[in-house]
Design a protein around this motif. Structure first.
Motif, PDB file in Angstrom:
ATOM      1  N   ALA A   1     -36.165  12.056  16.700  1.00 39.00           N
ATOM      2  CA  ALA A   1     -36.927  11.097  17.498  1.00 39.00           C
ATOM      3  C   ALA A   1     -38.108  10.532  16.710  1.00 39.00           C
ATOM      4  CB  ALA A   1     -37.415  11.758  18.785  1.00 39.00           C
ATOM      5  N   ALA A   2     -38.777  11.361  15.911  1.00 40.40           N
ATOM      6  CA  ALA A   2     -39.904  10.888  15.114  1.00 40.40           C
ATOM      7  C   ALA A   2     -39.446   9.900  14.049  1.00 40.40           C
ATOM      8  CB  ALA A   2     -40.622  12.077  14.475  1.00 40.40           C
ATOM      9  N   LEU A   3     -38.297  10.161  13.446  1.00 43.61           N
ATOM     10  CA  LEU A   3     -37.771   9.237  12.437  1.00 43.61           C
ATOM     11  C   LEU A   3     -37.438   7.880  13.057  1.00 43.61           C
ATOM     12  CD1 LEU A   3     -35.447  11.551  10.295  1.00 43.61           C
ATOM     13  CD2 LEU A   3     -37.496  10.352   9.525  1.00 43.61           C
ATOM     14  N   VAL A   4     -36.796   7.916  14.212  1.00 45.85           N
ATOM     15  CA  VAL A   4     -36.436   6.658  14.863  1.00 45.85           C
ATOM     16  C   VAL A   4     -37.692   5.871  15.223  1.00 45.85           C
ATOM     17  CG1 VAL A   4     -35.385   5.650  16.921  1.00 45.85           C
ATOM     18  CG2 VAL A   4     -34.235   7.507  15.708  1.00 45.85           C
ATOM     19  N   ARG A   5     -38.714   6.561  15.746  1.00 45.45           N
ATOM     20  CA  ARG A   5     -39.966   5.896  16.118  1.00 45.45           C
ATOM     21  C   ARG A   5     -40.636   5.295  14.889  1.00 45.45           C
ATOM     22  NH1 ARG A   5     -42.254   9.998  17.830  1.00 45.45           N
ATOM     23  NH2 ARG A   5     -41.310   9.979  19.894  1.00 45.45           N
TER      24      ARG A   5
END
Length: 435
Positions: free
Chosen positions: A415-419
Motif C-alpha cells: 500500500a505504501a508503494l502504491v501511494r
C-alpha cells in the motif's frame, strides 16, 4: 446525480503541442485538416484575416481600404510554424474544403468560398524551388450562392462522382456538379431554422453504391435528411422535400446543434456493424444514434455549452471516439460504451477542430483550439491506451509481480508503494537513485 457522475470522470492532460501565433480565424469553417498537396499526409489549412486592426484608427483606415475582412489562405506542414504556402488576399472567406471536386482520379483541390459568392478552385503542389514550400495555381473560378457557411465535397448520390454541397446562413442548401469551366446546379433546399453543420451519412460504407444521405443539423436537437438521387418517402418525388427528424422534443429553447456521421465501429465497415451518428447541442447534450434506424443508443448530459463535435480514433482500436468541446475549453472524449475522458484546454475557445496531421511522413491524430488572442494550439500526443480507468491493483500479473519485488528490495508495504507511485514523485526519484 449528474454532477456526481461528472466529478468521477477521468481527466487527462496533453502536453505535446504546436502553437501558431498571429492567426485571425473567425470560425471553424475556416479551418481544415486534409491532404491538399496529394503527398499522402495531411496539412493544416486556414483562412486568416489579412491584417489585424490594433486600434480604432487602424480599423477605420482598413475599412476605408476595404481590407477589414480580406483573408489569405495559409497551409502548414509538419512541425514548422512558418506556413508552407500563403496566398494573396482572396476576399472575405467564409468557408473552405479540400477534395476531388473535378473527379480527376482522386487528386485533391482546394475550394475557397467567399461570403459574396465568389469561389476559387486552387491546385496546391510542391514548389519547384525545393524544400517544403508549396505553390498555388488557380484552376477555376465559380459563382456560388452568397453567405456560404459549410462546404461538403463527396459522392452524395452514389454515382461514382463527387458533388459539391453548400449550406448558407440563409437556411439554404445547394448541390452542384463541377467541371473545369462551370458549376452545374443540381438541387436546392430551404430549411426551417439555422444550419449547424452538414455531413454525409452512408448506411453501409462497404457497399460503394449503398444508400446515402446528406444530413443537416437544425436548432433544437433535430436534423434534416436531404433526399438526393432517390424519391422522397413522403411525396415520391426525387429530392422534393427534406425530412425533419426531431431527436429531442422536451426543449423549451432551440439550442444550436451539430452532427457528425460515419462514426466508425470497426476497421472494416460491414452491414453487421454500420457506423453510428453523433449529435450535440449547445445546452450540453450528446446523443449517439444508430446509423440505420436513427434510434437513440444513449445520451449524455454535461454542464458545459458544447459547440464543437468531431470523430477520431484515439485508442488505435479502429473504433472512432466522439470528441466534444465547449466554449470554456472543456473537452470530452467519449467511446461507444458511454465511457468518458475529459481534457481542459486552459483558455476560452473561438473554434475547435480534430483530425489527422502529417508528422515525418505519418498522419497522427491532433486536436486544434483557437483562442481569442489570435493563436492556434495543436495538441499532437493525444493517443490514449483506453478510455475507461482501470484499477492498478490486480490489473495484471506483471504489476503484482513488480510490486512484490519492489517491496522485497525496499522493505515498504504494498500500500505504501502504491501511494508513493501515485502521489509522491520526489520519493519515487529518491527511490530510483538508491536502487
Amino acid at each position: 446525480i449528474k454532477l456526481l457522475l461528472q466529478s468521477s470522470i477521468r481527466q487527462v492532460d496533453f502536453v505535446e503541442k504546436l502553437e501558431l501565433s498571429g492567426i485571425s480565424v473567425r470560425s471553424q469553417s475556416l479551418v481544415c485538416l486534409a491532404d491538399v498537396d496529394n503527398d499522402g499526409c495531411c496539412e493544416l489549412l486556414l483562412a486568416s484575416s489579412k491584417q489585424l486592426a490594433t486600434s480604432s484608427e487602424a480599423f477605420s483606415e482598413a475599412k476605408l481600404r476595404d481590407e477589414t475582412y480580406l483573408c489569405r489562405v495559409l497551409v502548414y506542414k509538419g512541425e514548422s510554424t512558418t506556413p508552407a504556402m500563403e496566398t494573396e488576399p482572396v476576399g472575405s472567406v467564409s468557408c473552405l474544403a479540400v477534395g476531388d471536386l473535378l473527379n480527376d482520379g482522386g487528386r485533391n483541390l482546394l475550394l475557397v468560398c467567399c461570403a459574396e459568392g465568389d469561389a476559387h478552385l486552387i491546385e496546391v503542389s510542391r514548389d519547384p524551388s525545393g524544400g517544403d514550400k508549396l505553390s498555388p495555381a488557380l484552376r477555376a473560378g465559380y459563382r456560388l450562392a452568397p453567405n456560404g457557411r459549410h462546404l461538403l465535397i463527396a459522392d452524395i448520390d452514389a454515382d461514382g462522382r463527387n458533388e459539391l454541397v453548400v449550406a448558407t446562413s440563409d437556411r439554404l442548401v445547394f448541390s452542384y456538379r463541377a467541371s473545369q469551366s462551370e458549376l452545374t446546379p443540381l438541387q436546392r433546399w430551404e430549411l426551417v431554422s439555422q444550419i449547424g453543420s452538414l455531413s454525409l451519412h452512408e448506411e453501409n460504407p462497404a457497399v460503394p453504391a449503398g444508400p446515402r444521405h446528406v444530413l443537416v443539423s437544425q436548432q433544437g436537437g433535430a436534423y434534416v435528411t436531404l433526399c438526393v438521387g432517390e424519391p422522397c418517402p413522403l411525396t415520391g418525388v426525387e429530392g422534393s422535400l427534406p425530412l425533419v427528424t426531431p431527436i429531442t422534443s422536451d426543449r423549451r429553447h432551440f439550442p444550436t446543434t451539430e452532427i457528425v456521421c460515419g462514426v466508425r465501429r470497426s476497421r472494416v465497415p460491414s452491414a453487421s456493424a454500420p457506423p453510428y451518428m453523433a449529435m450535440c447541442t449547445l445546452d450540453g447534450s450528446l446523443l449517439l444514434l444508430d446509423g440505420v434506424s436513427d434510434k437513440q443508443i444513449w445520451s449524455l448530459q454535461v454542464t458545459h455549452q458544447l459547440f464543437g463535435l468531431a470523430k477520431l480514433d484515439l485508442t488505435n482500436d479502429a473504433a472512432e471516439e466522439v470528441i466534444l468541446c465547449s466554449w470554456d475549453g472543456m473537452s470530452y472524449i467519449v467511446n461507444h460504451h458511454k465511457e468518458v475522458v475529459k481534457f481542459q484546454f486552459p483558455e476560452p475557445c473561438l473554434f475547435f477542430a480534430a483530425g489527422c496531421y502529417g508528422f515525418n511522413g505519418r498522419d497522427l491524430p491532433v486536436l486544434l483550439y483557437g483562442t481569442f488572442d489570435c493563436r492556434l494550439v495543436m495538441y499532437t500526443g493525444i493517443c490514449l491506451e483506453a478510455i475507461p480507468a482501470y484499477p492498478l491493483l490486480g490489473a495484471s500479473d506483471d504489476v503484482d509481480e513488480g510490486l512484490a519485488r519492489l517491496a522485497d528490495r525496499t522493505g515498504l508495504s504494498r500500500a505504501a508503494l502504491v501511494r508513493m507511485l501515485l502521489y509522491d514523485r520526489d520519493a519515487v526519484d529518491r527511490l530510483m537513485e538508491s536502487l
